[in-house]
Design a protein around this motif. Sequence first.
Motif, PDB file in Angstrom:
ATOM      1  N   LEU A 286     -38.475   3.197 -80.199  1.00 38.01           N
ATOM      2  CA  LEU A 286     -39.305   4.171 -79.488  1.00 38.01           C
ATOM      3  C   LEU A 286     -39.997   5.092 -80.482  1.00 38.01           C
ATOM      4  N   LEU A 287     -39.261   5.466 -81.525  1.00 41.10           N
ATOM      5  CA  LEU A 287     -39.811   6.362 -82.542  1.00 41.10           C
ATOM      6  C   LEU A 287     -40.824   5.636 -83.413  1.00 41.10           C
ATOM      7  N   SER A 288     -40.492   4.408 -83.826  1.00 35.81           N
ATOM      8  CA  SER A 288     -41.395   3.686 -84.724  1.00 35.81           C
ATOM      9  C   SER A 288     -42.709   3.327 -84.031  1.00 35.81           C
ATOM     10  N   GLU A 289     -42.623   3.082 -82.723  1.00 37.54           N
ATOM     11  CA  GLU A 289     -43.834   2.745 -81.959  1.00 37.54           C
ATOM     12  C   GLU A 289     -44.488   3.982 -81.345  1.00 37.54           C
ATOM     13  N   ASN A 290     -43.822   5.137 -81.498  1.00 36.06           N
ATOM     14  CA  ASN A 290     -44.266   6.380 -80.852  1.00 36.06           C
ATOM     15  C   ASN A 290     -44.549   6.132 -79.369  1.00 36.06           C
ATOM     16  N   ALA A 291     -43.483   5.784 -78.648  1.00 34.91           N
ATOM     17  CA  ALA A 291     -43.601   5.378 -77.252  1.00 34.91           C
ATOM     18  C   ALA A 291     -44.263   6.429 -76.378  1.00 34.91           C
ATOM     19  N   ALA A 292     -44.202   7.688 -76.785  1.00 34.13           N
ATOM     20  CA  ALA A 292     -44.801   8.754 -75.974  1.00 34.13           C
ATOM     21  C   ALA A 292     -46.306   8.583 -75.833  1.00 34.13           C
ATOM     22  N   VAL A 293     -46.946   7.955 -76.812  1.00 34.22           N
ATOM     23  CA  VAL A 293     -48.406   7.790 -76.762  1.00 34.22           C
ATOM     24  C   VAL A 293     -48.806   6.972 -75.540  1.00 34.22           C
ATOM     25  N   LYS A 294     -48.101   5.884 -75.297  1.00 32.02           N
ATOM     26  CA  LYS A 294     -48.406   5.045 -74.140  1.00 32.02           C
ATOM     27  C   LYS A 294     -48.198   5.823 -72.846  1.00 32.02           C
ATOM     28  N   ARG A 295     -47.085   6.547 -72.769  1.00 32.91           N
ATOM     29  CA  ARG A 295     -46.795   7.330 -71.556  1.00 32.91           C
ATOM     30  C   ARG A 295     -47.872   8.381 -71.317  1.00 32.91           C
ATOM     31  N   LEU A 296     -48.260   9.085 -72.348  1.00 34.34           N
ATOM     32  CA  LEU A 296     -49.252  10.146 -72.196  1.00 34.34           C
ATOM     33  C   LEU A 296     -50.644   9.596 -71.879  1.00 34.34           C
ATOM     34  N   SER A 297     -50.881   8.338 -72.280  1.00 33.69           N
ATOM     35  CA  SER A 297     -52.180   7.730 -71.969  1.00 33.69           C
ATOM     36  C   SER A 297     -52.268   7.284 -70.509  1.00 33.69           C
ATOM     37  N   GLU A 298     -51.118   7.200 -69.839  1.00 39.11           N
ATOM     38  CA  GLU A 298     -51.071   6.840 -68.421  1.00 39.11           C
ATOM     39  C   GLU A 298     -50.410   7.963 -67.621  1.00 39.11           C
ATOM     40  N   LEU A 299     -50.798   9.163 -67.915  1.00 39.08           N
ATOM     41  CA  LEU A 299     -50.089  10.327 -67.411  1.00 39.08           C
ATOM     42  C   LEU A 299     -50.053  10.393 -65.884  1.00 39.08           C
ATOM     43  N   GLN A 300     -51.128  10.009 -65.233  1.00 40.08           N
ATOM     44  CA  GLN A 300     -51.143  10.092 -63.772  1.00 40.08           C
ATOM     45  C   GLN A 300     -50.050   9.215 -63.163  1.00 40.08           C
ATOM     46  N   LYS A 301     -49.865   8.035 -63.714  1.00 40.01           N
ATOM     47  CA  LYS A 301     -48.808   7.139 -63.236  1.00 40.01           C
ATOM     48  C   LYS A 301     -47.437   7.799 -63.359  1.00 40.01           C
ATOM     49  N   TYR A 302     -47.174   8.408 -64.491  1.00 39.32           N
ATOM     50  CA  TYR A 302     -45.858   8.988 -64.727  1.00 39.32           C
ATOM     51  C   TYR A 302     -45.652  10.281 -63.948  1.00 39.32           C
ATOM     52  N   ARG A 303     -46.716  11.003 -63.674  1.00 37.38           N
ATOM     53  CA  ARG A 303     -46.610  12.206 -62.845  1.00 37.38           C
ATOM     54  C   ARG A 303     -46.134  11.847 -61.443  1.00 37.38           C
ATOM     55  N   ARG A 304     -46.544  10.679 -60.958  1.00 34.60           N
ATOM     56  CA  ARG A 304     -46.122  10.283 -59.621  1.00 34.60           C
ATOM     57  C   ARG A 304     -44.612  10.047 -59.557  1.00 34.60           C
ATOM     58  N   PHE A 305     -44.052   9.524 -60.626  1.00 34.14           N
ATOM     59  CA  PHE A 305     -42.598   9.353 -60.658  1.00 34.14           C
ATOM     60  C   PHE A 305     -41.905  10.714 -60.561  1.00 34.14           C
ATOM     61  N   THR A 306     -42.404  11.686 -61.328  1.00 36.69           N
ATOM     62  CA  THR A 306     -41.837  13.034 -61.270  1.00 36.69           C
ATOM     63  C   THR A 306     -41.968  13.615 -59.867  1.00 36.69           C
ATOM     64  N   GLY A 307     -43.156  13.474 -59.270  1.00 38.45           N
ATOM     65  CA  GLY A 307     -43.368  14.001 -57.929  1.00 38.45           C
ATOM     66  C   GLY A 307     -42.425  13.384 -56.913  1.00 38.45           C
ATOM     67  N   THR A 308     -42.211  12.080 -57.012  1.00 37.22           N
ATOM     68  CA  THR A 308     -41.294  11.410 -56.089  1.00 37.22           C
ATOM     69  C   THR A 308     -39.876  11.942 -56.230  1.00 37.22           C
ATOM     70  N   ALA A 309     -39.434  12.136 -57.460  1.00 43.24           N
ATOM     71  CA  ALA A 309     -38.076  12.645 -57.699  1.00 43.24           C
ATOM     72  C   ALA A 309     -37.889  14.020 -57.067  1.00 43.24           C
ATOM     73  N   PHE A 310     -38.848  14.909 -57.273  1.00 43.08           N
ATOM     74  CA  PHE A 310     -38.706  16.254 -56.713  1.00 43.08           C
ATOM     75  C   PHE A 310     -38.887  16.242 -55.196  1.00 43.08           C
TER      76      PHE A 310
END
Length: 341
Positions: A286-310
């Motif tokens: 995750l660190l060597s590939e900087n996995a956060a870059v992919k997540r942040l580039s698809e932020l709307q998708k990941y925000r929906r997961f957060t919204g569903t949890a709350f």
Amino acid sequence: MNILVIGLPFFENTFRSMGHAVVNANSEYSDDLVLNHPQTWQSISKKLQSGGFEADFVLYMDNGNHPLLIDPHNIPVPSIYYSIDTYCNPWHIPYAHAFDMVLAAQKDFLPFFLNDGQNGKWLPLFCREALCDVETPERDIPVSFVGTLGHKNNPQREPFLRKFAQYQPLDILSGDFVPIFSRSRIVLNQTAFGEINFRCFEVMGLGAGLLMEKCGNGLDELFTPGENILPVYTRNDAAQAARVAAIFLERPAALEEIAKNGRELVKKEHTEVVRACQILSIAEPLLSENAAVKRLSELQKYRRFTGTAFGMLASELSGEEWQPFRKLYCRIVEENYRDFQ
């Protein structure tokens, strides 16, 4: 590197012994950063930076409570969520999707995390390494149980224990388990949902014979009944569990051998030091590939997961005392879904 651990503070000393700088953020236990209510990543980051700390990696350790981080999707560095009590907190499933990797302590729940391309692994619980080195006095307690009795998530526990005690004397206690387990020949374990809980590893680490119910979640992959734990009993069958205890109390050499094997197994494969090394190994790609870059580039998708949890959390909060949290969580849902309406 700089590691931020949110939630349960298990791995800090091990990470530090490896040369990493560590900050723990928690609502109860933290000596570093106390979070009295759910906060945004920006708020937490500002507090860290004021102390000269900028995280390179974030590990969120489930602490059995409401989420401490409002927007995990915004973490700008690689992140891992370690779900422990998934069985009573289904909101973990969408919440974990807002991280780069999820570790499931209960193996049977791992498939629920793996949809939508989520990275995930089974990582069982563990025992503090120091417990494996505790000197044990004479084992003068034949069978014990230490834990809560009247918890809403486990209404079957107290009736089971009382029934067991009708067949076989049982010390039922709460509080500090270390002095009790270290004096016990056998420790009875009863779970809320067939989970492999901390008690399994703690019992074995302290050198008592573990009397465990038959369950899934990787039990047969972790332990061998009759070799390093006692033969398992059918869930909530008090008579059967008591028979197993009675048989092995009458076979002290066999019981001692099983307990010894269990302690050696836990010390070798299931301590917090072993798990900390496994977590860092899992984090490496995750660190060597900087996995956060992919997540942040698809932020709307990941925000929906957060919204569903709350949203799931908000739907469960009905008491008057929970209304401030309910309002907060509903606002978080609205903010995360606003762009999709």
